[in-house]
Design a protein around this motif. Structure first.
Motif, PDB file in Angstrom:
ATOM      1  N   THR A  58      -6.514   2.866   1.736  1.00  8.42           N
ATOM      2  CA  THR A  58      -7.560   2.987   0.711  1.00  8.42           C
ATOM      3  C   THR A  58      -8.708   3.899   1.158  1.00  8.42           C
ATOM      4  OG1 THR A  58      -8.020   0.731   1.424  1.00  8.42           O
ATOM      5  CG2 THR A  58      -7.333   1.006  -0.840  1.00  8.42           C
ATOM      6  N   THR A 117      -0.473   4.062  -2.361  1.00  9.46           N
ATOM      7  CA  THR A 117      -1.705   4.642  -1.833  1.00  9.46           C
ATOM      8  C   THR A 117      -1.365   5.574  -0.658  1.00  9.46           C
ATOM      9  OG1 THR A 117      -2.652   2.474  -2.343  1.00  9.46           O
ATOM     10  CG2 THR A 117      -4.096   4.043  -1.265  1.00  9.46           C
ATOM     11  N   ASN A 147      -0.124  -0.942   7.519  1.00  6.22           N
ATOM     12  CA  ASN A 147      -1.242  -0.610   6.623  1.00  6.22           C
ATOM     13  C   ASN A 147      -2.173  -1.819   6.507  1.00  6.22           C
ATOM     14  OD1 ASN A 147      -2.623   1.170   4.848  1.00  6.22           O
ATOM     15  ND2 ASN A 147      -1.754   0.060   3.106  1.00  6.22           N
ATOM     16  N   LYS A 148      -3.290  -1.629   5.840  1.00  8.56           N
ATOM     17  CA  LYS A 148      -4.328  -2.657   5.701  1.00  8.56           C
ATOM     18  C   LYS A 148      -4.811  -3.103   7.088  1.00  8.56           C
ATOM     19  CE  LYS A 148      -2.616  -3.989   1.191  1.00  8.56           C
ATOM     20  NZ  LYS A 148      -2.476  -4.974   0.133  1.00  8.56           N
ATOM     21  N   SER A 149      -4.952  -2.111   7.932  1.00  8.12           N
ATOM     22  CA  SER A 149      -5.372  -2.392   9.304  1.00  8.12           C
ATOM     23  C   SER A 149      -6.821  -2.837   9.387  1.00  8.12           C
ATOM     24  CB  SER A 149      -5.121  -1.178  10.208  1.00  8.12           C
ATOM     25  OG  SER A 149      -3.750  -1.123  10.509  1.00  8.12           O
ATOM     26  N   ASP A 150      -7.504  -2.819   8.243  1.00  8.19           N
ATOM     27  CA  ASP A 150      -8.865  -3.372   8.209  1.00  8.19           C
ATOM     28  C   ASP A 150      -8.798  -4.896   8.235  1.00  8.19           C
ATOM     29  OD1 ASP A 150      -7.558  -2.633   5.710  1.00  8.19           O
ATOM     30  OD2 ASP A 150      -9.260  -3.546   4.652  1.00  8.19           O
ATOM     31  N   ARG A 151      -7.623  -5.452   8.059  1.00 10.76           N
ATOM     32  CA  ARG A 151      -7.485  -6.913   8.024  1.00 10.76           C
ATOM     33  C   ARG A 151      -7.152  -7.471   9.402  1.00 10.76           C
ATOM     34  NH1 ARG A 151      -4.024  -8.095   2.637  1.00 10.76           N
ATOM     35  NH2 ARG A 151      -5.543  -7.362   1.110  1.00 10.76           N
ATOM     36  N   GLU A 184      -5.264   2.682   7.131  1.00 15.23           N
ATOM     37  CA  GLU A 184      -6.064   2.032   6.105  1.00 15.23           C
ATOM     38  C   GLU A 184      -5.994   2.963   4.906  1.00 15.23           C
ATOM     39  OE1 GLU A 184      -9.703   0.509   8.453  1.00 15.23           O
ATOM     40  OE2 GLU A 184     -10.392   0.884   6.398  1.00 15.23           O
ATOM     41  N   GLY A 223       0.813  -1.222   0.000  1.00 11.03           N
ATOM     42  CA  GLY A 223       0.000   0.000   0.000  1.00 11.03           C
ATOM     43  C   GLY A 223       0.842   1.266   0.000  1.00 11.03           C
ATOM     44  N   VAL A 251       2.230  -4.979   6.510  1.00 11.90           N
ATOM     45  CA  VAL A 251       0.801  -5.341   6.564  1.00 11.90           C
ATOM     46  C   VAL A 251       0.647  -6.499   7.548  1.00 11.90           C
ATOM     47  CG1 VAL A 251       0.222  -4.523   4.238  1.00 11.90           C
ATOM     48  CG2 VAL A 251       1.128  -6.817   4.523  1.00 11.90           C
TER      49      VAL A 251
END
Ligand SMILES: Nc1nc2c(ncn2[C@@H]2O[C@H](COP(=O)(O)OP(=O)(O)OP(=O)(O)O)[C@@H](O)[C@H]2O)c(=O)[nH]1
Ligand SMILES: [Mg+2]
Length: 333
Positions: free
Chosen positions: A246, A58, A189-193, A244, A55, A165
């Motif tokens: 995105t 982004t 990043n991608k802390s929604d995961r 996050e 990411g 991530v």
């Protein structure tokens, strides 16, 4: 007006032309960079590194927006955005860049691995020098964090953001990969995961344990340079920020963490030291390239080496002897 005058006049097309000139190492590119050098030192370089697809682009996009909001100007360099792992990312980068203003406050350039004669790290540094001399406040450099070349690029930055991530592994792996040594700020990043929270806690704990027993980052960063540069950095414990990219969630927190590091860097002599070390590395690199090309072009010659390889395979000599012989011939010339 000459191209250089237009460059000084903040003509973005002149900047673009000079980048191409320097990238292609056209006749006189070193003199040009040399002449511009006194105008450098005003820009702060932020390196964003991490595994493929973490990411980074982004985030660079998000950080750029935050910096623009502060009234800053930004030059972006994306190093090899067409990674074989995420193929086609270049197109994605272009699309993202379209979201940014085209009024000259931001400029984007990507550097492909292919065709970067004279070394990718050197080519990246040269573009950063142009951005700096042009007058950008920040130079953002995105690179995929694997290998020596990328380390050289990252070492040439004032601030290093390591993006990971939840799937990147645990903190011990970060430690082993040397990431804890180079990171000024960690971004999960991608802390929604799932797993992001645990990785953050794990990493913070590991960094806490490591504490100040860690040698100054500068020792590890520039161990390979010829000219020793003494200097101590402030015992900084990297911040850990979860984002996050995105959705843009918490990108402002990442921006703040970078800002805090920059503030401390100015208060202490961190940036000053890093700049000095960077110059040591640059001079070493210029010498390396010159000696190497002189040696290979004028003395050893490809044919010589090919013949020697046959001899080694035939058991008549060995690589050490060949190296010695070629070196001696070079010296005696
Ligand atoms: N779920 C989720 N996906 C994300 C997040 N951030 C980025 N992505 C997605 O991850 C993919 C890779 O994002 P990039 O920004 O291109 O990643 P990169 O690290 O620049 O990739 P390379 O330059 O190819 O190494 C894209 O599909 C993004 O939309 C995030 O916070 N959460
Ligand atoms: Mg990218």
């Amino acid at each position: 007006m000459t191209l250089l005058e237009r460059f000084h006049d903040h003509d973005i097309r002149a900047l673009s032309r000079l980048i191409t000139f320097v990238e292609n190492r056209e006749e006189g590119f070193r003199q040009l960079l040399g002449r511009l050098y006194p105008k450098t030192g005003g820009a702060l370089r932020i390196g964003v590194t991490g595994p493929p697809g973490a990411g980074k682009s982004t985030l660079v996009n998000g950080l750029t927006k935050e910096l623009l909001r502060e009234g800053r100007t930004i030059g972006i360099i994306a190093v090899d955005p067409t990674s074989p792992f995420t193929g086609g990312a270049l197109l994605g980068d272009r699309v993202r860049m379209n979201e940014l203003p085209s009024d000259g406050r931001v400029f984007f350039r990507s550097m492909a691995t292919r065709g970067a004669t004279g070394g990718l790290a050197a080519a990246t540094d040269n573009v950063a020098v142009l951005y700096d001399a042009y007058g950008f406040d920040f130079v953002l450099i995105e690179t995929v964090g694997v290998g020596q070349v990328e380390m050289d690029i990252i070492n040439a930055c004032d601030v290093v953001v390591v993006v990971i991530v939840p799937e990147s592994g645990d903190a011990i792996q970060m430690l082993k990969a040397g990431l804890t040594e180079i990171a000024d700020v960690f971004c999960i990043n991608k802390s929604d995961r799932p797993g992001a929270q645990r990785l953050a806690a794990d990493l913070k704990y590991t960094l806490e344990l490591r504490g100040s027993s860690q040698p100054a980052a500068s020792t590890a960063r520039f161990a390979h340079t010829l000219l020793p540069c003494a200097g101590h950095e402030h015992g900084h414990k990297p911040a850990v920020v979860q984002t996050e990219a995105t959705t843009g969630k918490n990108v402002d927190a990442l921006h703040r963490a970078i800002g805090e590091f920059i503030k401390r860097g100015h208060e202490t002599s961190t940036f000053e030291q890093r700049r000095r070390q960077r110059l040591c590395a640059k001079i070493t690199e210029i010498l390396n390239v010159r000696f190497q090309s002189e040696f290979v072009n004028h003395v050893a010659g490809e044919q010589d080496i090919l013949g020697e390889i046959d001899n080694i395979i035939a058991g008549q000599t060995n690589p050490y002897e060949v190296g010695d012989r070629l070196y001696r011939r070079f010296r005696e010339q």
